[in-house]
Design a protein around this motif. Structure first.
Motif, PDB file in Angstrom:
ATOM      1  N   ASN A  21      19.556  36.495  15.458  1.00 31.03           N
ATOM      2  CA  ASN A  21      20.966  36.183  15.235  1.00 31.03           C
ATOM      3  C   ASN A  21      21.786  37.444  14.977  1.00 31.03           C
ATOM      4  OD1 ASN A  21      20.537  33.456  15.552  1.00 31.03           O
ATOM      5  ND2 ASN A  21      20.258  33.067  13.371  1.00 31.03           N
ATOM      6  N   THR A  22      21.203  38.362  14.212  1.00 28.23           N
ATOM      7  CA  THR A  22      21.891  39.618  13.918  1.00 28.23           C
ATOM      8  C   THR A  22      22.098  40.425  15.189  1.00 28.23           C
ATOM      9  OG1 THR A  22      20.940  39.693  11.688  1.00 28.23           O
ATOM     10  CG2 THR A  22      21.790  41.758  12.595  1.00 28.23           C
ATOM     11  N   THR A  23      21.082  40.496  16.028  1.00 23.73           N
ATOM     12  CA  THR A  23      21.182  41.223  17.298  1.00 23.73           C
ATOM     13  C   THR A  23      22.244  40.599  18.185  1.00 23.73           C
ATOM     14  OG1 THR A  23      18.854  41.883  17.228  1.00 23.73           O
ATOM     15  CG2 THR A  23      19.929  41.902  19.377  1.00 23.73           C
ATOM     16  N   ARG A  24      22.264  39.259  18.262  1.00 26.39           N
ATOM     17  CA  ARG A  24      23.243  38.586  19.104  1.00 26.39           C
ATOM     18  C   ARG A  24      24.661  38.867  18.627  1.00 26.39           C
ATOM     19  NH1 ARG A  24      25.544  33.849  18.306  1.00 26.39           N
ATOM     20  NH2 ARG A  24      23.956  33.141  16.833  1.00 26.39           N
ATOM     21  N   PRO A 178      19.445  43.457  36.970  1.00 29.19           N
ATOM     22  CA  PRO A 178      18.119  42.935  36.596  1.00 29.19           C
ATOM     23  C   PRO A 178      17.629  43.500  35.267  1.00 29.19           C
ATOM     24  CG  PRO A 178      18.159  43.456  38.928  1.00 29.19           C
ATOM     25  CD  PRO A 178      19.460  43.960  38.363  1.00 29.19           C
ATOM     26  N   ALA A 179      17.883  44.790  35.012  1.00 28.85           N
ATOM     27  CA  ALA A 179      17.454  45.397  33.753  1.00 28.85           C
ATOM     28  C   ALA A 179      18.143  44.742  32.565  1.00 28.85           C
ATOM     29  CB  ALA A 179      17.734  46.894  33.767  1.00 28.85           C
ATOM     30  N   VAL A 180      19.397  44.350  32.729  1.00 29.73           N
ATOM     31  CA  VAL A 180      20.139  43.670  31.664  1.00 29.73           C
ATOM     32  C   VAL A 180      19.533  42.300  31.398  1.00 29.73           C
ATOM     33  CG1 VAL A 180      22.350  42.594  31.094  1.00 29.73           C
ATOM     34  CG2 VAL A 180      22.293  44.898  32.046  1.00 29.73           C
ATOM     35  N   GLU A 181      19.212  41.568  32.450  1.00 33.33           N
ATOM     36  CA  GLU A 181      18.619  40.241  32.281  1.00 33.33           C
ATOM     37  C   GLU A 181      17.245  40.329  31.618  1.00 33.33           C
ATOM     38  OE1 GLU A 181      18.830  38.844  36.352  1.00 33.33           O
ATOM     39  OE2 GLU A 181      20.584  37.600  35.840  1.00 33.33           O
ATOM     40  N   ARG A 182      16.471  41.348  31.989  1.00 34.91           N
ATOM     41  CA  ARG A 182      15.138  41.509  31.386  1.00 34.91           C
ATOM     42  C   ARG A 182      15.251  41.823  29.899  1.00 34.91           C
ATOM     43  NH1 ARG A 182      13.999  44.296  36.313  1.00 34.91           N
ATOM     44  NH2 ARG A 182      14.331  46.309  35.267  1.00 34.91           N
ATOM     45  N   LEU A 183      16.178  42.705  29.548  1.00 32.85           N
ATOM     46  CA  LEU A 183      16.324  43.066  28.142  1.00 32.85           C
ATOM     47  C   LEU A 183      16.872  41.900  27.332  1.00 32.85           C
ATOM     48  CD1 LEU A 183      16.082  45.108  25.932  1.00 32.85           C
ATOM     49  CD2 LEU A 183      18.303  46.055  26.579  1.00 32.85           C
ATOM     50  N   ALA A 184      17.790  41.123  27.916  1.00 32.46           N
ATOM     51  CA  ALA A 184      18.316  39.943  27.222  1.00 32.46           C
ATOM     52  C   ALA A 184      17.173  38.981  26.896  1.00 32.46           C
ATOM     53  CB  ALA A 184      19.362  39.254  28.082  1.00 32.46           C
ATOM     54  N   LYS A 185      16.290  38.788  27.857  1.00 37.12           N
ATOM     55  CA  LYS A 185      15.147  37.897  27.630  1.00 37.12           C
ATOM     56  C   LYS A 185      14.236  38.452  26.556  1.00 37.12           C
ATOM     57  CE  LYS A 185      11.394  35.549  30.090  1.00 37.12           C
ATOM     58  NZ  LYS A 185      10.729  35.354  31.416  1.00 37.12           N
ATOM     59  N   LEU A 187      15.065  40.287  24.069  1.00 35.20           N
ATOM     60  CA  LEU A 187      15.711  40.188  22.761  1.00 35.20           C
ATOM     61  C   LEU A 187      16.069  38.748  22.394  1.00 35.20           C
ATOM     62  CD1 LEU A 187      18.130  43.259  23.008  1.00 35.20           C
ATOM     63  CD2 LEU A 187      15.972  43.127  21.750  1.00 35.20           C
ATOM     64  N   SER A 188      15.622  37.807  23.206  1.00 32.31           N
ATOM     65  CA  SER A 188      15.894  36.373  22.972  1.00 32.31           C
ATOM     66  C   SER A 188      17.385  36.069  23.005  1.00 32.31           C
ATOM     67  CB  SER A 188      15.282  35.918  21.636  1.00 32.31           C
ATOM     68  OG  SER A 188      13.889  36.111  21.630  1.00 32.31           O
ATOM     69  N   ILE A 189      18.104  36.734  23.904  1.00 33.19           N
ATOM     70  CA  ILE A 189      19.530  36.490  24.094  1.00 33.19           C
ATOM     71  C   ILE A 189      19.700  35.615  25.333  1.00 33.19           C
ATOM     72  CG2 ILE A 189      21.790  37.515  24.482  1.00 33.19           C
ATOM     73  CD1 ILE A 189      20.559  38.202  21.772  1.00 33.19           C
ATOM     74  N   ASN A 190      20.231  34.427  25.142  1.00 34.97           N
ATOM     75  CA  ASN A 190      20.458  33.508  26.260  1.00 34.97           C
ATOM     76  C   ASN A 190      21.829  33.784  26.872  1.00 34.97           C
ATOM     77  OD1 ASN A 190      20.598  31.430  28.087  1.00 34.97           O
ATOM     78  ND2 ASN A 190      20.800  29.813  26.547  1.00 34.97           N
TER      79      ASN A 190
END
Length: 218
Positions: A21-24, A178-185, A187-190
């Motif tokens: 939650n803090t990261t998001r 693609p790198a952004v989508e991989r990092l979002a996943k 970090l558990s960012i939907n």
């Protein structure tokens, strides 16, 4: 004993959710790269759009973000903030002092050539107006194709330019890298929780770009 177990269970659960939650929340408040450069894309202005286009050309090269920012600031310091002034300055002036002051050394000649040719094309095809490029395009894909037609502009530069314009241009909607989508996943960012044309999505994306460079690869 029962009370102690209950208390411990209540303390453990928040610790599991707080980091995500803090990261998001931190990502949602990330500054845009354009904001860091003092460019306000929220105001419909060909001046702002061109300055962001120029910055995107610099960010799109294989140099550090710091060098790209310093080189952009060198353009501003010398008053080279529209295509006409850049063309008037000429290749020699772009190489030295503009590029050199920004630390853009290895590719200074090549990048100067690109900037000049793209300014020429912008004036010839769209009267120097990026707003016109957007207006004459049929849809988001057409905007991307028109940008890709500029000399030396590839998918990365096109993505850099358009991703921060999503909240302000109706036809700006590049797919996240693609790198952004991989990092979002990771970090558990939907990313699907956000509207892609929202300012908060643009901030999350900018934040992920920065985190991509900070976190070790897996």
């Amino acid at each position: 004993m029962v009370i102690q177990l209950i208390t411990r269970s209540r303390l453990v659960h928040p610790r599991r959710t707080r980091p995500a939650n803090t990261t998001r929340r931190a990502l949602e408040s990330s500054p845009l790269y354009s904001e860091e450069l003092g460019i306000d894309l929220a105001k419909p202005s060909d001046s702002a759009y061109f300055r962001w286009f120029l910055a995107s050309l610099l960010f799109g090269a294989r140099i550090s973000e710091t060098t790209a920012q310093k080189t952009y600031q060198s353009f501003v310091r010398h008053g080279l903030t529209n295509p006409q002034k850049i063309l008037k300055a000429g290749w020699d002036f772009l190489v030295y002092p503009v590029m050199r002051e920004g630390g853009y050394v290895r590719y200074d000649g090549r990048k100067s050539t690109q900037v000049l040719r793209d300014c020429e094309m912008l004036i010839a095809d769209f009267g120097g107006s990026l707003s016109r490029l957007h207006d004459v395009a049929t849809d988001a894909r057409d905007v991307e194709e028109r940008l890709l037609a500029f000399y030396g502009v590839g998918p990365v530069t096109t993505n850099i330019f358009l991703r921060e314009l999503r909240p302000f241009w109706t036809k700006a909607d590049p797919d996240p890298l693609p790198a952004v989508e991989r990092l979002a996943k990771r970090l558990s960012i939907n990313l699907n929780r956000y509207s892609r044309n929202s300012l908060v999505f643009a901030r999350v994306e900018a934040g992920l770009i920065r985190r991509r460079r900070e976190l070790p690869a897996t």
